[in-house]
Design a protein around this motif. Structure first.
Motif, PDB file in Angstrom:
ATOM      1  N   ALA A 244       0.862  -1.192   0.000  1.00 49.80           N
ATOM      2  CA  ALA A 244       0.000   0.000   0.000  1.00 49.80           C
ATOM      3  C   ALA A 244       0.895   1.237   0.000  1.00 49.80           C
ATOM      4  CB  ALA A 244      -0.910   0.000   1.219  1.00 49.80           C
ATOM      5  N   VAL A 245       0.727   2.093  -1.007  1.00 47.30           N
ATOM      6  CA  VAL A 245       1.559   3.283  -1.169  1.00 47.30           C
ATOM      7  C   VAL A 245       0.694   4.529  -0.980  1.00 47.30           C
ATOM      8  CG1 VAL A 245       3.057   4.590  -2.728  1.00 47.30           C
ATOM      9  CG2 VAL A 245       3.092   2.083  -2.771  1.00 47.30           C
ATOM     10  N   THR A 246       1.046   5.348   0.005  1.00 49.16           N
ATOM     11  CA  THR A 246       0.306   6.585   0.245  1.00 49.16           C
ATOM     12  C   THR A 246       0.924   7.729  -0.558  1.00 49.16           C
ATOM     13  OG1 THR A 246       1.642   7.048   2.212  1.00 49.16           O
ATOM     14  CG2 THR A 246      -0.435   5.884   2.540  1.00 49.16           C
ATOM     15  N   ARG A 247       0.052   8.714  -0.951  1.00 49.96           N
ATOM     16  CA  ARG A 247       0.499   9.809  -1.813  1.00 49.96           C
ATOM     17  C   ARG A 247      -0.005  11.155  -1.305  1.00 49.96           C
ATOM     18  NH1 ARG A 247      -0.819   9.101  -7.748  1.00 49.96           N
ATOM     19  NH2 ARG A 247       1.112  10.312  -7.958  1.00 49.96           N
ATOM     20  N   SER A 248      -0.040  11.337   0.003  1.00 49.54           N
ATOM     21  CA  SER A 248      -0.497  12.588   0.618  1.00 49.54           C
ATOM     22  C   SER A 248      -1.877  12.966   0.097  1.00 49.54           C
ATOM     23  CB  SER A 248       0.531  13.698   0.388  1.00 49.54           C
ATOM     24  OG  SER A 248       1.767  13.340   0.962  1.00 49.54           O
ATOM     25  N   GLU A 249      -2.000  14.180  -0.452  1.00 51.04           N
ATOM     26  CA  GLU A 249      -3.312  14.661  -0.895  1.00 51.04           C
ATOM     27  C   GLU A 249      -3.843  13.923  -2.118  1.00 51.04           C
ATOM     28  OE1 GLU A 249      -0.276  16.961  -3.232  1.00 51.04           O
ATOM     29  OE2 GLU A 249      -0.513  16.323  -1.140  1.00 51.04           O
ATOM     30  N   LYS A 250      -3.009  13.055  -2.731  1.00 48.85           N
ATOM     31  CA  LYS A 250      -3.446  12.272  -3.890  1.00 48.85           C
ATOM     32  C   LYS A 250      -4.047  10.926  -3.492  1.00 48.85           C
ATOM     33  CE  LYS A 250       0.085  14.339  -6.859  1.00 48.85           C
ATOM     34  NZ  LYS A 250       1.301  14.069  -7.674  1.00 48.85           N
ATOM     35  N   GLY A 251      -4.084  10.645  -2.187  1.00 52.81           N
ATOM     36  CA  GLY A 251      -4.682   9.394  -1.743  1.00 52.81           C
ATOM     37  C   GLY A 251      -3.680   8.262  -1.671  1.00 52.81           C
ATOM     38  N   CYS A 252      -4.063   7.087  -2.150  1.00 51.52           N
ATOM     39  CA  CYS A 252      -3.168   5.928  -2.049  1.00 51.52           C
ATOM     40  C   CYS A 252      -3.433   4.952  -3.188  1.00 51.52           C
ATOM     41  CB  CYS A 252      -3.349   5.228  -0.703  1.00 51.52           C
ATOM     42  SG  CYS A 252      -4.971   4.434  -0.525  1.00 51.52           S
ATOM     43  N   ILE A 253      -2.473   4.070  -3.373  1.00 49.98           N
ATOM     44  CA  ILE A 253      -2.581   3.006  -4.366  1.00 49.98           C
ATOM     45  C   ILE A 253      -2.198   1.692  -3.692  1.00 49.98           C
ATOM     46  CG2 ILE A 253      -1.745   2.077  -6.567  1.00 49.98           C
ATOM     47  CD1 ILE A 253      -1.033   4.928  -7.401  1.00 49.98           C
ATOM     48  N   VAL A 254      -3.025   0.671  -3.854  1.00 46.69           N
ATOM     49  CA  VAL A 254      -2.706  -0.661  -3.356  1.00 46.69           C
ATOM     50  C   VAL A 254      -2.262  -1.515  -4.537  1.00 46.69           C
ATOM     51  CG1 VAL A 254      -3.502  -2.658  -2.043  1.00 46.69           C
ATOM     52  CG2 VAL A 254      -4.465  -0.389  -1.577  1.00 46.69           C
ATOM     53  N   VAL A 255      -1.103  -2.132  -4.396  1.00 47.02           N
ATOM     54  CA  VAL A 255      -0.509  -2.935  -5.466  1.00 47.02           C
ATOM     55  C   VAL A 255      -0.551  -4.405  -5.059  1.00 47.02           C
ATOM     56  CG1 VAL A 255       1.570  -3.370  -6.819  1.00 47.02           C
ATOM     57  CG2 VAL A 255       1.031  -1.046  -6.078  1.00 47.02           C
ATOM     58  N   ASP A 256      -1.281  -5.203  -5.823  1.00 47.32           N
ATOM     59  CA  ASP A 256      -1.405  -6.637  -5.546  1.00 47.32           C
ATOM     60  C   ASP A 256      -1.263  -7.377  -6.873  1.00 47.32           C
ATOM     61  OD1 ASP A 256      -2.013  -9.184  -4.761  1.00 47.32           O
ATOM     62  OD2 ASP A 256      -3.830  -8.657  -3.644  1.00 47.32           O
ATOM     63  N   GLY A 257      -0.039  -7.790  -7.176  1.00 45.24           N
ATOM     64  CA  GLY A 257       0.211  -8.405  -8.472  1.00 45.24           C
ATOM     65  C   GLY A 257      -0.096  -7.414  -9.587  1.00 45.24           C
ATOM     66  N   ASP A 258      -0.940  -7.826 -10.527  1.00 43.63           N
ATOM     67  CA  ASP A 258      -1.322  -6.945 -11.634  1.00 43.63           C
ATOM     68  C   ASP A 258      -2.436  -5.971 -11.240  1.00 43.63           C
ATOM     69  OD1 ASP A 258       0.502  -8.182 -13.308  1.00 43.63           O
ATOM     70  OD2 ASP A 258      -0.953  -9.659 -14.029  1.00 43.63           O
ATOM     71  N   GLN A 259      -3.000  -6.149 -10.065  1.00 45.18           N
ATOM     72  CA  GLN A 259      -4.116  -5.309  -9.635  1.00 45.18           C
ATOM     73  C   GLN A 259      -3.618  -4.004  -9.024  1.00 45.18           C
ATOM     74  OE1 GLN A 259      -6.376  -6.932  -6.363  1.00 45.18           O
ATOM     75  NE2 GLN A 259      -8.185  -5.701  -6.802  1.00 45.18           N
ATOM     76  N   ARG A 260      -4.269  -2.902  -9.377  1.00 42.61           N
ATOM     77  CA  ARG A 260      -3.999  -1.596  -8.778  1.00 42.61           C
ATOM     78  C   ARG A 260      -5.329  -1.013  -8.299  1.00 42.61           C
ATOM     79  NH1 ARG A 260       0.156  -3.573 -10.065  1.00 42.61           N
ATOM     80  NH2 ARG A 260       1.976  -2.658 -11.107  1.00 42.61           N
ATOM     81  N   VAL A 261      -5.394  -0.664  -7.026  1.00 41.31           N
ATOM     82  CA  VAL A 261      -6.596  -0.071  -6.454  1.00 41.31           C
ATOM     83  C   VAL A 261      -6.238   1.312  -5.934  1.00 41.31           C
ATOM     84  CG1 VAL A 261      -8.370  -0.244  -4.667  1.00 41.31           C
ATOM     85  CG2 VAL A 261      -7.548  -2.314  -5.808  1.00 41.31           C
ATOM     86  N   SER A 262      -6.875   2.343  -6.471  1.00 35.35           N
ATOM     87  CA  SER A 262      -6.605   3.715  -6.054  1.00 35.35           C
ATOM     88  C   SER A 262      -7.782   4.256  -5.246  1.00 35.35           C
ATOM     89  CB  SER A 262      -6.374   4.618  -7.272  1.00 35.35           C
ATOM     90  OG  SER A 262      -5.230   4.201  -7.997  1.00 35.35           O
ATOM     91  N   VAL A 263      -7.465   4.936  -4.156  1.00 37.73           N
ATOM     92  CA  VAL A 263      -8.481   5.562  -3.310  1.00 37.73           C
ATOM     93  C   VAL A 263      -8.061   7.006  -3.071  1.00 37.73           C
ATOM     94  CG1 VAL A 263      -9.507   5.596  -0.993  1.00 37.73           C
ATOM     95  CG2 VAL A 263      -9.231   3.431  -2.212  1.00 37.73           C
ATOM     96  N   PRO A 264      -8.948   7.980  -3.318  1.00 43.78           N
ATOM     97  CA  PRO A 264      -8.578   9.387  -3.131  1.00 43.78           C
ATOM     98  C   PRO A 264      -8.471   9.761  -1.662  1.00 43.78           C
ATOM     99  CG  PRO A 264     -10.901   9.221  -3.684  1.00 43.78           C
ATOM    100  CD  PRO A 264     -10.331   7.825  -3.819  1.00 43.78           C
ATOM    101  N   ALA A 265      -7.742  10.825  -1.391  1.00 46.58           N
ATOM    102  CA  ALA A 265      -7.649  11.352  -0.023  1.00 46.58           C
ATOM    103  C   ALA A 265      -8.935  12.101   0.313  1.00 46.58           C
ATOM    104  CB  ALA A 265      -6.457  12.290   0.091  1.00 46.58           C
ATOM    105  N   LEU A 266      -9.195  12.258   1.602  1.00 44.41           N
ATOM    106  CA  LEU A 266     -10.311  13.075   2.041  1.00 44.41           C
ATOM    107  C   LEU A 266      -9.929  14.552   1.936  1.00 44.41           C
ATOM    108  CD1 LEU A 266     -11.472  11.199   5.269  1.00 44.41           C
ATOM    109  CD2 LEU A 266     -12.322  10.934   2.936  1.00 44.41           C
ATOM    110  N   ALA A 267     -10.908  15.386   1.701  1.00 45.66           N
ATOM    111  CA  ALA A 267     -10.661  16.833   1.684  1.00 45.66           C
ATOM    112  C   ALA A 267     -10.501  17.309   3.131  1.00 45.66           C
ATOM    113  CB  ALA A 267     -11.814  17.558   1.011  1.00 45.66           C
ATOM    114  N   ILE A 268      -9.345  17.885   3.447  1.00 51.73           N
ATOM    115  CA  ILE A 268      -9.056  18.343   4.801  1.00 51.73           C
ATOM    116  C   ILE A 268      -9.019  19.870   4.810  1.00 51.73           C
ATOM    117  CG2 ILE A 268      -7.464  18.219   6.747  1.00 51.73           C
ATOM    118  CD1 ILE A 268      -8.752  15.540   5.957  1.00 51.73           C
TER     119      ILE A 268
END
Length: 333
Positions: A244-268
């Protein structure tokens, strides 16, 4: 032995948090946004010249387990303190949260670790850490029964600075895997990655570590590249389970083999202090993971916990994270 969702292992540190401007960092030659190890003389100097501070228990893995129990999970912690005032503060704080903590303290020397954290107006934190008692953490501090009882054993990359802690982590990983459990690590800091790149990669490629948490700069540093996509491709190859890679205000990306799951950050609305953001992301993610949730929901819990913590001073939740609307939206209730 009670079952635990997560056991975390880390440097047991009391944080001394104070406001500072960029001019102060420049005058004191402090690396902004990173963690610098300091000796006793430097610690005494900084404590003398920094502004009024707030003392509270911290340490990366300590913050993570504090966040996890605040989310309703169960946890244990291993970290070395000394039999002194700060050591008593740390032990009291973590046990008061309901975390199992039974690491034997030292007899007073070296003293309990402390980190002088300077928070600039942009919310960035610059850590100056005296490791003290942490350097004495060793294999004898690993309780096999506790490791066997935890679904995930999680440790911080900062532990690669105290030499005997490495032996403790390898032993804990062996016990965990022998009992069908999993091991996770956080890369902790880009400077830490720079110091121990080869060793971290060996932990991943050897299967000693199953799950990896990193922020974007740490991922880039690990592979000495400037392109995140390249780093993610390498992480997919080198991580046994997922990363799981966090990207500050860009949210995060979860890397599982060929799968990539991106989740945005919350507005703070107001970023007060970024101390503990990555630690609390891991709290949320691991809470979801040990509940059997999918990567997207785990990441949403991590984003919610991280987003909450940067709106306050200090890295430990002051109100129950399980009551946050963003958390309830994922867990229900």
């Amino acid at each position: 032995m009670t079952d635990y969702d997560v056991l975390t292992i880390g440097n047991a540190i009391v944080d001394i948090i104070a406001r500072a401007d960029d001019g102060f960092l420049d005058r004191e030659a402090i690396q902004k946004g990173g963690m610098t190890l300091i000796d006793t003389e430097r610690a005494e100097h900084l404590y003398g010249v920094m502004g009024p501070g707030i003392e509270m228990s911290g340490g990366s893995a300590g913050n993570t387990i504090a966040g996890l129990v605040s989310l309703g999970g169960t946890g244990a912690y291993v970290g070395k303190v000394s039999n002194d005032q700060l050591g008593e503060i740390f032990a009291h704080d973590i046990r008061a949260l309901g975390v199992h903590y039974a690491t034997r303290p030292l007899d007073g020397h070296p003293p309990t670790a402390r980190s002088m954290i300077l928070v600039t107006p942009d919310g960035q934190r610059s850590m100056n850490t005296y490791l003290g008692a942490c350097v004495e953490l060793g294999p004898e501090d690993i309780d096999a029964a506790v490791v066997a009882a935890a679904k995930v054993t999680y440790f911080e990359g900062y532990l690669w600075d105290p030499p005997r802690a490495k032996q403790a982590i390898v032993e804990a990983a062996r016990i965990a895997h022998d009992n069908g459990r999993e091991v996770a690590m956080t890369l902790s800091d880009a400077f830490c990655v720079h110091r121990y790149r080869d060793e971290f990669l060996d932990l991943m490629r050897s299967g000693t570590v199953d799950i990896v948490f990193a922020n974007e700069s740490e991922a880039l540093s690990l592979y000495e590249v400037n392109d995140l996509g390249t780093a993610l491709d390498q992480l997919a190859k080198d991580t046994k389970r997922f990363c799981a890679v966090t990207r500050s205000e860009k949210g995060c990306i979860v890397v599982d083999g060929d799968q990539r799951v991106s989740v945005p950050a919350l507005a703070i609305a107001d970023v007060v202090d970024t101390t503990g953001a990555g630690d609390l992301f891991a709290s949320g993610f691991l809470r979801g993971y040990t509940m059997g949730l999918d990567h997207e929901k785990c990441a949403k819990l991590g984003v919610a916990a991280a987003g909450h913590i940067i709106g306050q001073i200090g890295p430990r939740p002051q109100t129950p994270l399980k009551d946050l609307p963003a958390v309830k939206a994922v867990l229900g209730g």
